[in-house]
Design an enzyme around this catalytic site. Sequence first.
Site: not given
Ligand code: 5GP
Length: 113
Positions: A30, A86, A93, A99, A101
Amino acid sequence: MADCIFCMIANHEIPSNVAYEDDRIIAFHDLDPQAPVHVLVIPKKHISSLDDVKEEDQELLGYIMFKIHEIAADLGLENGYRVVSNNGEDAFQTVKHLHFHILGKRKMTWPPG
Ligand code: 5GP
Ligand code: ZN
């Protein structure tokens, strides 16, 4: 899917720090880690969230769950880790590509809160 950042990562159109990859899934670190080890596991197929999973995706979802423990072991998380997904607005989300985590090496208090 066009304009999906995780599809771009899966296609190596934008760089990421890859932890594991095969023809069906990719796991990458991440960008904004919330734990000392924070890796995202995604299907290469674009699925927006668990709400958009189709019957034909059952095997792929099982495969992701099966691979997570191998990826966690490779990351040195033999002492345990959390798996979080999420889904939807109420869960905040932010990236609309399914995805999971993997969060590890964080000292946690129990009970939480
Ligand atoms: P969500 O809140 O949708 O479950 O989490 C999305 C995750 O994707 C976040 O923890 C954020 O830091 C990560 N993320 C978003 N854009 C990128 C990216 O371009 N590269 C990487 N490696 N992680 C990302
Ligand atoms: Zn996507």
